[in-house]
Scaffold this motif. Structure first.
Motif, PDB file in Angstrom:
ATOM      1  N   GLY A 423       0.788  -1.217   0.000  1.00 54.95           N
ATOM      2  CA  GLY A 423       0.000   0.000   0.000  1.00 54.95           C
ATOM      3  C   GLY A 423       0.820   1.266   0.000  1.00 54.95           C
ATOM      4  O   GLY A 423       0.328   2.330   0.370  1.00 54.95           O
ATOM      5  N   ARG A 424       2.096   1.176  -0.444  1.00 48.76           N
ATOM      6  CA  ARG A 424       2.950   2.347  -0.523  1.00 48.76           C
ATOM      7  C   ARG A 424       3.461   2.483  -1.950  1.00 48.76           C
ATOM      8  O   ARG A 424       3.648   1.506  -2.668  1.00 48.76           O
ATOM      9  CB  ARG A 424       4.128   2.234   0.451  1.00 48.76           C
ATOM     10  CG  ARG A 424       3.693   2.109   1.909  1.00 48.76           C
ATOM     11  CD  ARG A 424       4.854   1.691   2.780  1.00 48.76           C
ATOM     12  NE  ARG A 424       5.901   2.693   2.812  1.00 48.76           N
ATOM     13  CZ  ARG A 424       7.099   2.506   3.387  1.00 48.76           C
ATOM     14  NH1 ARG A 424       7.376   1.348   3.965  1.00 48.76           N
ATOM     15  NH2 ARG A 424       7.981   3.472   3.372  1.00 48.76           N
ATOM     16  N   LYS A 425       3.709   3.708  -2.337  1.00 50.89           N
ATOM     17  CA  LYS A 425       4.183   3.958  -3.696  1.00 50.89           C
ATOM     18  C   LYS A 425       5.687   3.711  -3.804  1.00 50.89           C
ATOM     19  O   LYS A 425       6.443   3.984  -2.858  1.00 50.89           O
ATOM     20  CB  LYS A 425       3.860   5.382  -4.134  1.00 50.89           C
ATOM     21  CG  LYS A 425       2.400   5.585  -4.502  1.00 50.89           C
ATOM     22  CD  LYS A 425       2.196   6.895  -5.248  1.00 50.89           C
ATOM     23  CE  LYS A 425       0.781   6.971  -5.793  1.00 50.89           C
ATOM     24  NZ  LYS A 425       0.572   8.195  -6.614  1.00 50.89           N
ATOM     25  N   GLY A 426       6.075   3.248  -4.990  1.00 49.40           N
ATOM     26  CA  GLY A 426       7.489   2.996  -5.218  1.00 49.40           C
ATOM     27  C   GLY A 426       7.776   2.737  -6.683  1.00 49.40           C
ATOM     28  O   GLY A 426       6.929   2.974  -7.554  1.00 49.40           O
ATOM     29  N   TYR A 427       8.978   2.219  -6.951  1.00 45.18           N
ATOM     30  CA  TYR A 427       9.435   2.007  -8.324  1.00 45.18           C
ATOM     31  C   TYR A 427       9.999   0.601  -8.471  1.00 45.18           C
ATOM     32  O   TYR A 427      10.634   0.062  -7.544  1.00 45.18           O
ATOM     33  CB  TYR A 427      10.516   3.019  -8.694  1.00 45.18           C
ATOM     34  CG  TYR A 427      10.053   4.450  -8.660  1.00 45.18           C
ATOM     35  CD1 TYR A 427       9.482   5.037  -9.785  1.00 45.18           C
ATOM     36  CD2 TYR A 427      10.178   5.217  -7.501  1.00 45.18           C
ATOM     37  CE1 TYR A 427       9.049   6.356  -9.761  1.00 45.18           C
ATOM     38  CE2 TYR A 427       9.753   6.538  -7.469  1.00 45.18           C
ATOM     39  CZ  TYR A 427       9.188   7.101  -8.600  1.00 45.18           C
ATOM     40  OH  TYR A 427       8.765   8.404  -8.567  1.00 45.18           O
ATOM     41  N   GLU A 428       9.782   0.024  -9.625  1.00 43.64           N
ATOM     42  CA  GLU A 428      10.390  -1.254  -9.957  1.00 43.64           C
ATOM     43  C   GLU A 428      11.605  -1.013 -10.848  1.00 43.64           C
ATOM     44  O   GLU A 428      11.620  -0.075 -11.655  1.00 43.64           O
ATOM     45  CB  GLU A 428       9.387  -2.151 -10.664  1.00 43.64           C
ATOM     46  CG  GLU A 428       8.219  -2.583  -9.788  1.00 43.64           C
ATOM     47  CD  GLU A 428       7.361  -3.612 -10.489  1.00 43.64           C
ATOM     48  OE1 GLU A 428       7.784  -4.800 -10.542  1.00 43.64           O
ATOM     49  OE2 GLU A 428       6.292  -3.249 -10.991  1.00 43.64           O
ATOM     50  N   GLN A 429      12.576  -1.876 -10.700  1.00 43.08           N
ATOM     51  CA  GLN A 429      13.792  -1.743 -11.489  1.00 43.08           C
ATOM     52  C   GLN A 429      13.490  -1.783 -12.984  1.00 43.08           C
ATOM     53  O   GLN A 429      14.088  -1.050 -13.778  1.00 43.08           O
ATOM     54  CB  GLN A 429      14.763  -2.867 -11.117  1.00 43.08           C
ATOM     55  CG  GLN A 429      16.152  -2.723 -11.724  1.00 43.08           C
ATOM     56  CD  GLN A 429      17.067  -3.874 -11.339  1.00 43.08           C
ATOM     57  OE1 GLN A 429      16.625  -5.021 -11.291  1.00 43.08           O
ATOM     58  NE2 GLN A 429      18.308  -3.576 -11.050  1.00 43.08           N
ATOM     59  N   SER A 430      12.535  -2.589 -13.366  1.00 40.97           N
ATOM     60  CA  SER A 430      12.199  -2.721 -14.785  1.00 40.97           C
ATOM     61  C   SER A 430      11.656  -1.419 -15.373  1.00 40.97           C
ATOM     62  O   SER A 430      11.723  -1.215 -16.584  1.00 40.97           O
ATOM     63  CB  SER A 430      11.165  -3.845 -14.970  1.00 40.97           C
ATOM     64  OG  SER A 430       9.998  -3.580 -14.202  1.00 40.97           O
ATOM     65  N   ASP A 431      11.133  -0.521 -14.498  1.00 44.24           N
ATOM     66  CA  ASP A 431      10.624   0.757 -14.990  1.00 44.24           C
ATOM     67  C   ASP A 431      11.730   1.625 -15.570  1.00 44.24           C
ATOM     68  O   ASP A 431      11.463   2.517 -16.385  1.00 44.24           O
ATOM     69  CB  ASP A 431       9.938   1.530 -13.857  1.00 44.24           C
ATOM     70  CG  ASP A 431       8.722   0.799 -13.311  1.00 44.24           C
ATOM     71  OD1 ASP A 431       8.134  -0.001 -14.068  1.00 44.24           O
ATOM     72  OD2 ASP A 431       8.366   1.028 -12.143  1.00 44.24           O
ATOM     73  N   PHE A 432      12.969   1.389 -15.143  1.00 44.38           N
ATOM     74  CA  PHE A 432      14.077   2.268 -15.506  1.00 44.38           C
ATOM     75  C   PHE A 432      14.909   1.751 -16.673  1.00 44.38           C
ATOM     76  O   PHE A 432      15.746   2.471 -17.206  1.00 44.38           O
ATOM     77  CB  PHE A 432      15.016   2.456 -14.309  1.00 44.38           C
ATOM     78  CG  PHE A 432      14.404   3.200 -13.163  1.00 44.38           C
ATOM     79  CD1 PHE A 432      14.541   4.578 -13.060  1.00 44.38           C
ATOM     80  CD2 PHE A 432      13.698   2.532 -12.184  1.00 44.38           C
ATOM     81  CE1 PHE A 432      13.982   5.278 -12.017  1.00 44.38           C
ATOM     82  CE2 PHE A 432      13.126   3.216 -11.125  1.00 44.38           C
ATOM     83  CZ  PHE A 432      13.261   4.592 -11.040  1.00 44.38           C
ATOM     84  N   VAL A 433      14.702   0.489 -17.058  1.00 43.90           N
ATOM     85  CA  VAL A 433      15.616  -0.135 -18.023  1.00 43.90           C
ATOM     86  C   VAL A 433      15.668   0.648 -19.338  1.00 43.90           C
ATOM     87  O   VAL A 433      16.756   0.923 -19.879  1.00 43.90           O
ATOM     88  CB  VAL A 433      15.211  -1.597 -18.269  1.00 43.90           C
ATOM     89  CG1 VAL A 433      16.044  -2.200 -19.408  1.00 43.90           C
ATOM     90  CG2 VAL A 433      15.378  -2.415 -17.006  1.00 43.90           C
ATOM     91  N   GLU A 434      14.523   1.029 -19.880  1.00 43.13           N
ATOM     92  CA  GLU A 434      14.520   1.752 -21.156  1.00 43.13           C
ATOM     93  C   GLU A 434      15.235   3.096 -21.037  1.00 43.13           C
ATOM     94  O   GLU A 434      16.016   3.479 -21.916  1.00 43.13           O
ATOM     95  CB  GLU A 434      13.084   1.970 -21.640  1.00 43.13           C
ATOM     96  CG  GLU A 434      13.020   2.678 -22.987  1.00 43.13           C
ATOM     97  CD  GLU A 434      11.606   2.875 -23.488  1.00 43.13           C
ATOM     98  OE1 GLU A 434      11.457   3.481 -24.571  1.00 43.13           O
ATOM     99  OE2 GLU A 434      10.666   2.433 -22.811  1.00 43.13           O
ATOM    100  N   ALA A 435      14.979   3.819 -19.947  1.00 45.09           N
ATOM    101  CA  ALA A 435      15.638   5.112 -19.752  1.00 45.09           C
ATOM    102  C   ALA A 435      17.142   4.940 -19.586  1.00 45.09           C
ATOM    103  O   ALA A 435      17.937   5.740 -20.097  1.00 45.09           O
ATOM    104  CB  ALA A 435      15.053   5.832 -18.541  1.00 45.09           C
ATOM    105  N   TRP A 436      17.554   3.915 -18.873  1.00 49.49           N
ATOM    106  CA  TRP A 436      18.994   3.666 -18.728  1.00 49.49           C
ATOM    107  C   TRP A 436      19.635   3.394 -20.087  1.00 49.49           C
ATOM    108  O   TRP A 436      20.735   3.873 -20.372  1.00 49.49           O
ATOM    109  CB  TRP A 436      19.212   2.474 -17.790  1.00 49.49           C
ATOM    110  CG  TRP A 436      18.916   2.767 -16.341  1.00 49.49           C
ATOM    111  CD1 TRP A 436      18.869   3.994 -15.748  1.00 49.49           C
ATOM    112  CD2 TRP A 436      18.615   1.816 -15.325  1.00 49.49           C
ATOM    113  NE1 TRP A 436      18.557   3.865 -14.419  1.00 49.49           N
ATOM    114  CE2 TRP A 436      18.401   2.542 -14.122  1.00 49.49           C
ATOM    115  CE3 TRP A 436      18.495   0.433 -15.288  1.00 49.49           C
ATOM    116  CZ2 TRP A 436      18.086   1.922 -12.909  1.00 49.49           C
ATOM    117  CZ3 TRP A 436      18.193  -0.188 -14.084  1.00 49.49           C
ATOM    118  CH2 TRP A 436      17.988   0.539 -12.911  1.00 49.49           C
TER     119      TRP A 436
END
Length: 514
Positions: A423-436
């Motif tokens: 129930g808390r907001k956050g980020y997954e590593q896969s969200d960043f792969v394209e930007a990286w």
């Protein structure tokens, strides 16, 4: 002033009289005779001209901008030609060898300027480019920069002014004068103290940016009493000189000429005391080289430099064309200068790329595939040398600011569950792969400059992997074990980075259960 030279004013509307004399399909607004008459009245009887101008405005046949421009032709003929500002250069009487000319330019700059050879070679090519600006399609800015005062920036700017075509060197210029000067005189604009100039005239940045390509070298401004939108051509060579970095949009359109403070063992001649005949000779040779080679350079399409981004290759296109036309060792020198100067530039990533790199390092360091927003931010601001610890006017970056920065890359937070926490907001590593992949170059360090340390659960979830078997996939629901009384196993995906995989496979398992 004698009035017998003034044509008598009959009281008739000169605009309407002119229209009567024109055929229906004529585009001109005045006959040559009437135009000459108005110019003469404007020059010799301002009061009478003011009355005529008022009639022209009331007639609404044309804008006051156009009226003033047409009636000012004779009055400003000398000014518009720039004859009082720019000395005409007589081309060298003999054919000029391009490689020898560039050697001479670089050697001359080295006499008066202390800088790396790549900077001086690039400066020699850029000075030559100013004589060929009418035949190329890209107009790179020469950005002379240094980290501290007294590094010779102004000396190099002045030296370029002695070599460039129609140089106009200023320490400050109003924005309105900037685009008018470029259209009126087509000078090589040399602006000193660009950092202070742009701080006072932020809107001037768009004018400088607009002149990068010929197709986009136009700005629209409302001028005259009736605020008529008017197009101004801002195509022309520009050199900017200042301390530190400039706006990324300007830097992206620039050839970086980096200066450094000279040591006690480095010597340079006094530019102010240099022989004017030296510079006149070089200008004459430049004029002849441009005259003989303009067509070939305008049609040249040099191969791109591998390793440089598209914009950097655009900047170097006219300089490479000059180097290839000159021949000799200059094609190699030009490409080497580009790689060295822009290679150094690549060591200072944008603030967005730096944020992505630091986040990548945090995911690697923690060997996790998910992070709550608060934990990610805590890890970012933990490094006091990174900008995030003092991002908000000396205070740490806030969650909203982190979210805004990442949203520009298409990365948005989501509701996550890590271990028992949810129930808390956050980020997954896969969200960043394209930007990286898109924004971090292949040589961008995957780790931050801070050595990796045991995290001791600081700014990180307290839940660790509980078994030595393969990690449970994210898509599987959390299950309690049947025989160990374990409440839940953390859902984890294998880290994407090889280093993280290696570290995950060899880390000790303490058999902790929850």
């Amino acid at each position: 002033m004698s009035n017998d030279k003034i044509l008598p004013f009959t009281g008739k509307d000169p605009i309407q009289e002119a229209i009567k004399q024109l055929p229906a399909d004529a585009g001109a607004l005045y006959s040559p005779a009437l135009l000459k008459r108005l110019q003469q009245i404007r020059q010799q009887d301002p009061a009478q001209f003011a009355r005529i101008r008022q009639q022209a405005k009331a007639s609404k046949v044309l804008s006051m901008t156009e009226f003033d421009r047409l009636t000012a032709i004779l009055e400003t003929e000398d000014a518009s030609s720039g004859s009082s500002l720019f000395k005409e250069v007589e081309p060298w009487p003999e054919v000029v060898d391009g490689a020898e000319l560039l050697d001479e330019l670089s050697h001359t700059l080295r006499r008066y300027v202390v800088a790396d050879k790549e900077t001086l070679n690039a400066a020699a090519l850029w000075a030559t480019f100013t004589w060929l600006v009418d035949v190329v399609s890209v107009c790179p800015i020469a950005h002379i920069t240094a980290p501290e005062p007294r590094c010779g920036k102004s000396v190099l700017l002045t030296a370029l002014g002695k070599l460039a075509y129609r140089p106009l060197q200023v320490s400050n210029i109003a924005t309105a004068a900037l685009y008018r000067s470029i259209e009126l005189w087509s000078p090589t604009l040399l602006i000193d103290e660009i950092d202070a100039f742009l701080a006072a005239h932020e809107d001037a940045r768009g004018i400088l940016n607009a002149g990068f390509t010929r197709d986009s070298a136009v700005v629209i401004r409302c001028v005259g009493d009736d605020h008529m939108p008017t197009a101004f051509n801002v195509w022309g060579a520009k050199a900017l000189c200042g301390i530190g970095d400039i706006a990324i949009t300007l830097a992206d359109r620039s050839i970086p000429l980096r200066m450094r403070r000279r040591t006690s063992g480095e010597r340079a001649e006094n530019l102010r005391r240099s022989d004017t005949r030296l510079w006149e000779r070089l200008q004459s040779r430049l004029a002849r080289f441009a005259q003989d080679n303009a067509e070939a350079i305008g049609q040249a399409r040099p191969e791109i430099i591998q390793g440089l981004n598209d914009r950097a290759n655009d900047c170097w296109e006219p300089l490479l064309a000059i180097a290839e036309q000159a021949g000799g060792h200059w094609p190699k020198l030009a490409r080497n200068a580009a790689m060295v100067l822009h290679g150094l530039e690549g060591e200072a990533p944008s603030i967005g790329a730096e944020l992505l790199a630091d986040i990548k390092a945090i995911f690697n360091q923690k060997s996790t595939s998910k992070l709550f927003s608060v934990d990610l931010l805590a890890a970012l601001v933990e490094d006091e040398e990174a900008p995030w610890a003092a991002w908000n006017r000396g205070q740490p970056m806030r969650l909203r600011q982190l979210a805004d920065r990442l949203s520009g890359f298409g990365i948005k937070s989501k509701q996550l569950r890590i271990g028992l926490e949810g129930g808390r907001k956050g980020y997954e590593q896969s969200d960043f792969v394209e930007a990286w992949n898109r924004y971090l170059s292949s040589n961008t360090p995957s780790q931050s400059s801070t050595p990796l340390q045991a995290n001791n659960h600081v700014a990180y979830s307290d839940f660790q992997r509980s078994t030595q078997c393969d990690p449970v996939e994210d898509k599987k629901s959390l299950q309690a074990t049947n025989d160990r009384g374990c409440r839940v196993v953390e859902d984890k995906t294998p880290p994407l980075q090889k280093e993280a995989e290696k570290r995950a496979s060899t880390e000790d398992n303490d058999g902790e259960y929850f």
